[in-house]
Scaffold this motif. Structure first.
Motif, PDB file in Angstrom:
ATOM      1  N   GLU A  59       0.863  -1.179   0.000  1.00 51.77           N
ATOM      2  CA  GLU A  59       0.000   0.000   0.000  1.00 51.77           C
ATOM      3  C   GLU A  59       0.901   1.232   0.000  1.00 51.77           C
ATOM      4  OE1 GLU A  59      -3.536  -0.855   2.895  1.00 51.77           O
ATOM      5  OE2 GLU A  59      -1.751  -1.860   3.694  1.00 51.77           O
ATOM      6  N   PRO A  60       0.374   2.392  -0.396  1.00 54.87           N
ATOM      7  CA  PRO A  60       1.218   3.593  -0.423  1.00 54.87           C
ATOM      8  C   PRO A  60       1.933   3.867   0.904  1.00 54.87           C
ATOM      9  CG  PRO A  60      -0.838   4.033  -1.557  1.00 54.87           C
ATOM     10  CD  PRO A  60      -0.970   2.661  -0.936  1.00 54.87           C
ATOM     11  N   LYS A  61       1.289   3.573   2.024  1.00 57.25           N
ATOM     12  CA  LYS A  61       1.910   3.840   3.331  1.00 57.25           C
ATOM     13  C   LYS A  61       3.151   2.970   3.581  1.00 57.25           C
ATOM     14  CE  LYS A  61      -0.822   0.553   5.972  1.00 57.25           C
ATOM     15  NZ  LYS A  61      -1.670   0.321   7.109  1.00 57.25           N
ATOM     16  N   ASP A  62       3.335   1.917   2.802  1.00 59.92           N
ATOM     17  CA  ASP A  62       4.494   1.030   2.972  1.00 59.92           C
ATOM     18  C   ASP A  62       5.754   1.559   2.287  1.00 59.92           C
ATOM     19  OD1 ASP A  62       3.092  -1.035   4.382  1.00 59.92           O
ATOM     20  OD2 ASP A  62       2.230  -1.678   2.472  1.00 59.92           O
ATOM     21  N   LEU A  63       5.613   2.471   1.362  1.00 59.67           N
ATOM     22  CA  LEU A  63       6.748   2.864   0.525  1.00 59.67           C
ATOM     23  C   LEU A  63       7.865   3.569   1.298  1.00 59.67           C
ATOM     24  CD1 LEU A  63       4.881   3.870  -2.728  1.00 59.67           C
ATOM     25  CD2 LEU A  63       6.080   1.735  -2.214  1.00 59.67           C
ATOM     26  N   LEU A  64       7.528   4.455   2.223  1.00 55.92           N
ATOM     27  CA  LEU A  64       8.588   5.121   2.985  1.00 55.92           C
ATOM     28  C   LEU A  64       9.311   4.146   3.919  1.00 55.92           C
ATOM     29  CD1 LEU A  64       7.302   8.729   3.699  1.00 55.92           C
ATOM     30  CD2 LEU A  64       9.236   8.025   2.303  1.00 55.92           C
ATOM     31  N   PRO A  65       8.607   3.273   4.657  1.00 55.68           N
ATOM     32  CA  PRO A  65       9.341   2.292   5.455  1.00 55.68           C
ATOM     33  C   PRO A  65      10.231   1.374   4.603  1.00 55.68           C
ATOM     34  CG  PRO A  65       7.070   2.395   6.203  1.00 55.68           C
ATOM     35  CD  PRO A  65       7.171   3.247   4.958  1.00 55.68           C
ATOM     36  N   ILE A  66       9.765   1.018   3.417  1.00 55.94           N
ATOM     37  CA  ILE A  66      10.579   0.205   2.503  1.00 55.94           C
ATOM     38  C   ILE A  66      11.818   0.989   2.088  1.00 55.94           C
ATOM     39  CG2 ILE A  66      10.653  -0.711   0.143  1.00 55.94           C
ATOM     40  CD1 ILE A  66       7.716  -1.655   0.620  1.00 55.94           C
ATOM     41  N   ALA A  67      11.636   2.238   1.715  1.00 54.46           N
ATOM     42  CA  ALA A  67      12.767   3.067   1.284  1.00 54.46           C
ATOM     43  C   ALA A  67      13.773   3.255   2.419  1.00 54.46           C
ATOM     44  CB  ALA A  67      12.256   4.414   0.778  1.00 54.46           C
ATOM     45  N   ILE A  68      13.292   3.490   3.617  1.00 58.52           N
ATOM     46  CA  ILE A  68      14.177   3.659   4.772  1.00 58.52           C
ATOM     47  C   ILE A  68      14.951   2.374   5.031  1.00 58.52           C
ATOM     48  CG2 ILE A  68      14.190   3.957   7.291  1.00 58.52           C
ATOM     49  CD1 ILE A  68      11.856   6.021   6.814  1.00 58.52           C
ATOM     50  N   GLY A  69      14.281   1.239   4.978  1.00 57.54           N
ATOM     51  CA  GLY A  69      14.950  -0.048   5.177  1.00 57.54           C
ATOM     52  C   GLY A  69      15.989  -0.315   4.110  1.00 57.54           C
TER      53      GLY A  69
END
Length: 189
Positions: A61-71
């Motif tokens: 979902e869109p809300k997952d993209l920043l945590p993915i990018a940070i990881g």
């Protein structure tokens, strides 16, 4: 948060495997790291989204993209300190940007986009769609491979990123990638 998306300084050459799902990026990343006796940065999104699927039966979902990018950047920054030769990145933030725009009506979080464009790599290997499709829990667009490939290539062209197109079988891709990395290594001395 923006600090977590920044690329930290390092003394290595960085190359990125870039392209649509199921085009051999992970296999080639492992082969290249083994060939150069170096490290490779796995795709953090795979682990993150597989856990989400296993625990919630939900996809990205869109809300997952920043945590993915940070990881992803945390992994890259840590592993870049473990080599002074070559770092093989199975993906980068620019790839996350492409997926964001492809899946979510052409949009990308501005913080993700800014850092995707700021981060710098010596070379991108754009993987073509001539590899067999392999289904798994996360892959979902077997009929859109050509459209996705065009989105990846257009992004590299738009942002003037240096890239080499990798086609054909695993051995030919590996041989071509090694040739280009050897040139980078030779020219960095």
């Amino acid at each position: 948060m923006e600090e977590a998306l920044k690329q930290q300084p390092s003394n290595c050459i960085k190359v990125v495997l870039f392209g649509p799902e199921s085009t051999g990026k992970t296999t080639l990343s492992r082969q290249l790291a083994r060939h150069y006796n170096s490290v490779w940065v796995p795709e953090y999104a795979r682990e993150y989204l597989q856990n989400k699927w296993n625990n919630e039966r939900k996809t990205c979902e869109p809300k997952d993209l920043l945590p993915i990018a940070i990881g992803q950047m945390k992994l890259e920054n840590e592993l870049a300190q473990k080599t002074d030769t070559i770092l093989i990145c199975d993906t980068d933030l620019l790839e996350t940007k492409v997926y964001s725009e492809a899946y979510y009506s052409g949009t990308c979080d501005p913080i993700l986009e800014t850092n995707a464009l700021k981060n710098s790599y010596d070379l991108y290997f754009l993987t073509y769609i001539d590899t067999p499709w392999e289904a798994d829990d996360l892959r979902d667009k077997p009929n859109e491979r050509e459209r996705m490939f065009k989105a990846f290539e257009e992004t590299l062209i738009k942002y003037n990123k240096p890239y080499v197109l990798l086609k054909r079988n695993k051995q030919e891709r590996l041989k071509l990638a090694i040739k280009h990395i050897d040139n980078l290594l030779k020219n960095s001395k």
